[in-house]
Write an enzyme that holds these catalytic residues in place. Sequence first.
Site, PDB file in Angstrom:
ATOM      1  N   HIS A 137       0.822  -1.228   0.000  1.00 19.47           N
ATOM      2  CA  HIS A 137       0.000   0.000   0.000  1.00 19.47           C
ATOM      3  C   HIS A 137       0.845   1.261   0.000  1.00 19.47           C
ATOM      4  CE1 HIS A 137      -3.471  -2.573   1.830  1.00 19.47           C
ATOM      5  NE2 HIS A 137      -3.338  -2.747   0.537  1.00 19.47           N
ATOM      6  N   GLY A 211      -1.199  -9.386  12.643  1.00 17.49           N
ATOM      7  CA  GLY A 211      -1.776  -8.067  12.913  1.00 17.49           C
ATOM      8  C   GLY A 211      -2.607  -7.486  11.801  1.00 17.49           C
ATOM      9  N   GLU A 239      -6.939 -11.037  18.531  1.00 21.72           N
ATOM     10  CA  GLU A 239      -8.350 -11.400  18.268  1.00 21.72           C
ATOM     11  C   GLU A 239      -8.456 -12.341  17.070  1.00 21.72           C
ATOM     12  OE1 GLU A 239      -9.222  -9.079  21.341  1.00 21.72           O
ATOM     13  OE2 GLU A 239     -10.647 -10.366  20.243  1.00 21.72           O
TER      14      GLU A 239
HETATM   15  C1  BV8 Z   1      -8.317  -2.077  -5.247  1.00 24.58           C
HETATM   16  C2  BV8 Z   1      -3.008   2.917   2.601  1.00 24.58           C
HETATM   17  C3  BV8 Z   1      -9.102  -2.216  -7.473  1.00 24.58           C
HETATM   18  C4  BV8 Z   1      -3.663   4.259   2.804  1.00 24.58           C
HETATM   19  C5  BV8 Z   1      -4.834   1.283   2.652  1.00 24.58           C
HETATM   20  C6  BV8 Z   1     -12.236  -7.141  -3.709  1.00 24.58           C
HETATM   21  C7  BV8 Z   1     -11.138  -7.098  -4.557  1.00 24.58           C
HETATM   22  C8  BV8 Z   1     -10.476  -5.911  -4.779  1.00 24.58           C
HETATM   23  C9  BV8 Z   1     -10.884  -4.746  -4.137  1.00 24.58           C
HETATM   24  C10 BV8 Z   1     -11.966  -4.786  -3.298  1.00 24.58           C
HETATM   25  C11 BV8 Z   1     -12.634  -5.975  -3.088  1.00 24.58           C
HETATM   26  N1  BV8 Z   1     -13.651  -5.706  -2.229  1.00 24.58           N
HETATM   27  C12 BV8 Z   1     -13.618  -4.404  -1.879  1.00 24.58           C
HETATM   28  C13 BV8 Z   1     -12.628  -3.817  -2.529  1.00 24.58           C
HETATM   29  C14 BV8 Z   1     -12.298  -2.395  -2.424  1.00 24.58           C
HETATM   30  C15 BV8 Z   1     -11.290  -2.113  -1.322  1.00 24.58           C
HETATM   31  C16 BV8 Z   1     -11.524  -2.907  -0.071  1.00 24.58           C
HETATM   32  O1  BV8 Z   1     -10.884  -3.928   0.166  1.00 24.58           O
HETATM   33  N2  BV8 Z   1     -12.443  -2.433   0.757  1.00 24.58           N
HETATM   34  C17 BV8 Z   1     -12.698  -3.078   2.014  1.00 24.58           C
HETATM   35  C18 BV8 Z   1     -12.940  -2.030   3.087  1.00 24.58           C
HETATM   36  C19 BV8 Z   1     -13.869  -3.993   1.833  1.00 24.58           C
HETATM   37  N3  BV8 Z   1      -9.949  -2.351  -1.808  1.00 24.58           N
HETATM   38  C20 BV8 Z   1      -9.351  -1.348  -2.474  1.00 24.58           C
HETATM   39  O2  BV8 Z   1      -9.878  -0.291  -2.731  1.00 24.58           O
HETATM   40  C21 BV8 Z   1      -7.921  -1.607  -2.943  1.00 24.58           C
HETATM   41  N4  BV8 Z   1      -7.867  -1.245  -4.323  1.00 24.58           N
HETATM   42  O3  BV8 Z   1      -8.594  -3.206  -5.042  1.00 24.58           O
HETATM   43  O4  BV8 Z   1      -8.463  -1.458  -6.458  1.00 24.58           O
HETATM   44  C22 BV8 Z   1      -8.745  -1.582  -8.741  1.00 24.58           C
HETATM   45  C23 BV8 Z   1      -8.100  -2.360  -9.708  1.00 24.58           C
HETATM   46  C24 BV8 Z   1      -7.801  -1.767 -10.905  1.00 24.58           C
HETATM   47  C25 BV8 Z   1      -8.114  -0.418 -11.150  1.00 24.58           C
HETATM   48  C26 BV8 Z   1      -8.728   0.348 -10.159  1.00 24.58           C
HETATM   49  C27 BV8 Z   1      -9.060  -0.229  -8.956  1.00 24.58           C
HETATM   50  C28 BV8 Z   1      -6.928  -0.717  -2.229  1.00 24.58           C
HETATM   51  C29 BV8 Z   1      -6.863  -1.075  -0.773  1.00 24.58           C
HETATM   52  C30 BV8 Z   1      -5.709  -0.286  -0.097  1.00 24.58           C
HETATM   53  C31 BV8 Z   1      -6.267   0.891   0.679  1.00 24.58           C
HETATM   54  N5  BV8 Z   1      -5.173   1.555   1.422  1.00 24.58           N
HETATM   55  N6  BV8 Z   1      -3.781   1.866   3.264  1.00 24.58           N
HETATM   56  C32 BV8 Z   1      -3.546   4.744   4.228  1.00 24.58           C
HETATM   57  O5  BV8 Z   1      -3.096   3.991   5.125  1.00 24.58           O
HETATM   58  O6  BV8 Z   1      -3.920   5.907   4.457  1.00 24.58           O
HETATM   59  S1  BV8 Z   1      -5.705   0.112   3.473  1.00 24.58           S
HETATM   60  C33 BV8 Z   1      -5.435   0.302   5.140  1.00 24.58           C
HETATM   61  O7  BV8 Z   1      -6.493  -0.361   5.767  1.00 24.58           O
HETATM   62  C34 BV8 Z   1      -4.203  -0.386   5.647  1.00 24.58           C
HETATM   63  O8  BV8 Z   1      -3.126  -0.303   4.769  1.00 24.58           O
HETATM   64  C35 BV8 Z   1      -4.652  -1.791   5.846  1.00 24.58           C
HETATM   65  O9  BV8 Z   1      -4.472  -2.546   4.696  1.00 24.58           O
HETATM   66  C36 BV8 Z   1      -6.113  -1.634   6.066  1.00 24.58           C
HETATM   67  C37 BV8 Z   1      -6.417  -1.868   7.525  1.00 24.58           C
HETATM   68  O10 BV8 Z   1      -6.318  -3.180   7.713  1.00 24.58           O
HETATM   69  P1  BV8 Z   1      -5.370  -3.739   8.883  1.00 24.58           P
HETATM   70  O11 BV8 Z   1      -3.957  -3.444   8.591  1.00 24.58           O
HETATM   71  O12 BV8 Z   1      -5.769  -5.135   9.072  1.00 24.58           O
HETATM   72  O13 BV8 Z   1      -5.734  -2.896  10.140  1.00 24.58           O
HETATM   73  P2  BV8 Z   1      -7.044  -3.015  10.975  1.00 24.58           P
HETATM   74  O14 BV8 Z   1      -7.104  -1.811  11.807  1.00 24.58           O
HETATM   75  O15 BV8 Z   1      -8.177  -3.373  10.090  1.00 24.58           O
HETATM   76  O16 BV8 Z   1      -6.787  -4.307  11.891  1.00 24.58           O
HETATM   77  C38 BV8 Z   1      -5.737  -4.288  12.819  1.00 24.58           C
HETATM   78  C39 BV8 Z   1      -5.540  -5.718  13.267  1.00 24.58           C
HETATM   79  O17 BV8 Z   1      -4.481  -5.736  14.203  1.00 24.58           O
HETATM   80  C40 BV8 Z   1      -6.766  -6.305  13.969  1.00 24.58           C
HETATM   81  O18 BV8 Z   1      -6.972  -7.633  13.509  1.00 24.58           O
HETATM   82  C41 BV8 Z   1      -6.331  -6.340  15.442  1.00 24.58           C
HETATM   83  O19 BV8 Z   1      -6.911  -7.422  16.157  1.00 24.58           O
HETATM   84  C42 BV8 Z   1      -4.846  -6.545  15.301  1.00 24.58           C
HETATM   85  N7  BV8 Z   1      -4.031  -6.101  16.436  1.00 24.58           N
HETATM   86  C43 BV8 Z   1      -4.288  -5.119  17.333  1.00 24.58           C
HETATM   87  N8  BV8 Z   1      -3.255  -5.039  18.214  1.00 24.58           N
HETATM   88  C44 BV8 Z   1      -2.343  -5.981  17.847  1.00 24.58           C
HETATM   89  C45 BV8 Z   1      -2.825  -6.656  16.717  1.00 24.58           C
HETATM   90  N9  BV8 Z   1      -2.153  -7.652  16.114  1.00 24.58           N
HETATM   91  C46 BV8 Z   1      -0.958  -8.000  16.649  1.00 24.58           C
HETATM   92  N10 BV8 Z   1      -0.416  -7.404  17.728  1.00 24.58           N
HETATM   93  C47 BV8 Z   1      -1.075  -6.405  18.355  1.00 24.58           C
HETATM   94  N11 BV8 Z   1      -0.525  -5.815  19.440  1.00 24.58           N
END
Ligand code: BV8
Length: 272
Positions: A137, A211, A239
């Site tokens: 990303h 994570g 989790e």
């Molecule tokens: C795209 C950068 C297509 C920016 C980020 C199916 C296929 C393809 C796409 C999609 C699809 N379905 C939906 C989509 C669209 C979308 C998507 O996935 N939406 C989701 C919400 C459903 N995907 C996209 O838009 C992607 N683009 O596919 O484009 C395309 C193709 C051709 C032409 C045009 C378009 C782009 C996705 C990237 C977005 N950018 N980041 C920024 O940061 O500002 S995403 C951002 O959110 C992060 O990078 C990360 O990836 C995501 C968050 O997820 P996590 O890292 O898991 O964090 P989260 O807070 O959710 O969870 C934290 C975890 O840590 C938890 O599990 C928790 O329990 C755990 N934790 C907590 N404490 C600890 C721990 N673990 C260990 N130790 C601890 N102490």
Amino acid sequence: MPEPLTEADRSHPAGVDMDELIARAASILVRARTLVVLTGAGVSKESGIPTFREAQTGLWARYDPQELATRQAFRRDPELVWRWYQFRRSLVAAARPNPAHRALAELERFLPRVIVLTQNIDGFHQAAGSSDVVELHGSIGRSRCFADCRGEPTLIDLAALPGGDAVPPRCPYCHDYLRPDVVWFGEPLPQAALQRAWLVSAQCDVMMVVGTSGVVYPAAALPRIAREAGNAVVEVNPEPGGITPLADVFLQGPAGTVLPILVRMLGGLSES
Ligand code: BV8
């Protein structure tokens, strides 16, 4: 020496002792010729960087990160989105890699190939010493021309820009806005990074997922690719989540506690 697991860390629903699970994971990793590690915001949590889904703090509390991290939001209010990334840059600048990042880097001492596929944009894996990191990303540490006027990406060094108080700063070539070199929702991932991620997820022996909530695609599809190619999957997360059903071993605990113990056990196995 890593902090010993607390009773809370050991609480595992199946009642299986955490040390035994970590030993099981170490016995899987020690046989890997290629280990792929997929990381998400949770691996930087113990560096003090809020995970992506945690409620944002202060003046950003009223904004949904998923709304702000889009081209539409930037076009609508470039100054607001730029200031949000400047705020997050300040959090990263004030933080350091934590024992989880350092443990992942130390894996390279014991395994022939360790490839880190990270969803994070903070650069902490490289800072901790991991030598093969794929930024799925992008990176908050880089800026580029919004129009990519000199090719994709047109990276611009902020420090080399003439002084000025334009927010966001302007591209020195075409005068369009600068933007962070990160992948926004609705934008494609860098082709080379995604291709390599698909390839190594299918070809590795073990994938360790650390994570991540496994919600954001296409990164969230990588553990299934590994699983369906017959590779072992180990998950580290306090989790259970969308990835957990795919895991051969689920280590329920914070990465900063679990990973140093896993690496110490792996070291013991490697030397025996
Ligand atoms: C795209 C950068 C297509 C920016 C980020 C199916 C296929 C393809 C796409 C999609 C699809 N379905 C939906 C989509 C669209 C979308 C998507 O996935 N939406 C989701 C919400 C459903 N995907 C996209 O838009 C992607 N683009 O596919 O484009 C395309 C193709 C051709 C032409 C045009 C378009 C782009 C996705 C990237 C977005 N950018 N980041 C920024 O940061 O500002 S995403 C951002 O959110 C992060 O990078 C990360 O990836 C995501 C968050 O997820 P996590 O890292 O898991 O964090 P989260 O807070 O959710 O969870 C934290 C975890 O840590 C938890 O599990 C928790 O329990 C755990 N934790 C907590 N404490 C600890 C721990 N673990 C260990 N130790 C601890 N102490």
